[in-house]
Design an enzyme around this catalytic site. Structure first.
Site, mmCIF file in Angstrom:
data_model
loop_
_atom_site.group_PDB
_atom_site.id
_atom_site.type_symbol
_atom_site.label_atom_id
_atom_site.label_comp_id
_atom_site.label_asym_id
_atom_site.label_seq_id
_atom_site.Cartn_x
_atom_site.Cartn_y
_atom_site.Cartn_z
ATOM 1 N N GLY A 98 36.524 33.736 41.895
ATOM 2 C CA GLY A 98 35.829 34.569 41.351
ATOM 3 C C GLY A 98 36.931 34.778 39.632
ATOM 4 O O GLY A 98 38.042 34.305 40.018
ATOM 5 N N CYS A 99 36.447 36.535 39.552
ATOM 6 C CA CYS A 99 38.381 36.688 38.483
ATOM 7 C C CYS A 99 38.902 36.357 39.077
ATOM 8 O O CYS A 99 39.399 37.378 39.927
ATOM 9 C CB CYS A 99 37.743 38.203 37.421
ATOM 10 N N PHE A 100 40.430 36.211 38.217
ATOM 11 C CA PHE A 100 41.738 36.117 38.924
ATOM 12 C C PHE A 100 42.550 37.509 38.851
ATOM 13 O O PHE A 100 43.522 37.553 39.803
ATOM 14 C CB PHE A 100 42.315 35.365 38.198
ATOM 15 N N TRP A 101 41.972 38.295 38.640
ATOM 16 C CA TRP A 101 42.930 39.606 37.964
ATOM 17 C C TRP A 101 41.863 40.271 39.945
ATOM 18 O O TRP A 101 43.148 41.109 40.596
ATOM 19 C CB TRP A 101 41.529 40.741 36.837
#
Length: 181
Positions: free
Chosen positions: A14-17
């Site tokens: 998903g979101c790399f953050w």
């Protein structure tokens, strides 16, 4: 340990953050770089990847010390950080750029990824089939600098509060023994 003795793992959850913020806390992880891979557009920007038209996934590339943490342990953490049963999405983040993916660096990583997926499936660890793709790493494109350590630098961001903070709380509880001091 010299830099050349570290190994790399490249994961899309998903979101790399979210992935980055968790792995930065793990013993044996030397660095985490957000970026893009798995697509067809050379040198993509964040804005291009967000369209879903580049074919790239948002990924975190980890540099780790295999004497402190195994690839298997990294994958165990990875499978708790996201839902590996969702096709091209994680929660409200929708698109191929958010697909669940393991980009292996060598045949040993490929075998380990396939093995853990088979074990999780056999154990019915999730309520639906795992759809995580296991693909050989192609070109990795580092994300823009403002993505690095995003959560730590932007904890009051609404996305960080609503999505990342709850994931990190669960992660820290589950993997307390693997966290850096």
């Amino acid at each position: 340990m010299a830099n050349n003795e570290y190994q790399q793992a490249t994961l899309g959850g998903g979101c790399f953050w979210c992935v980055e913020s968790a792995f930065l806390q793990v013993k044996g992880i030397q660095s985490v770089k957000s970026g893009y891979t798995g697509g067809h557009t050379p040198n993509p920007t964040y804005e291009q990847v967000c369209t879903g038209n580049t074919g790239h996934a948002e990924v975190a590339q980890l540099q780790y010390d295999p004497e402190q943490i195994s690839y298997r342990q990294i994958l165990e953490i990875f499978f708790t950080l996201h839902d590996p049963t969702q096709v091209n999405r994680q929660g409200n983040d929708v698109g191929t750029q958010y697909r669940t993916s393991i980009f292996y660096h060598n045949d040993e990583q490929k075998r380990e990824a396939e093995k853990i997926i088979a074990e999780l499936e056999a154990d019915d660890a999730f309520s639906a089939p795992i759809v995580t793709e296991v693909t050989e790493l192609g070109t990795f494109y580092p994300a823009e600098d403002y993505h690095e350590n995003y959560y730590a630098r932007n904890p009051e961001n609404p996305y960080c509060q609503a999505v990342i903070s709850p994931k990190l709380a669960k992660f820290r509880k589950t993997f307390a023994g693997l966290l850096k001091d």
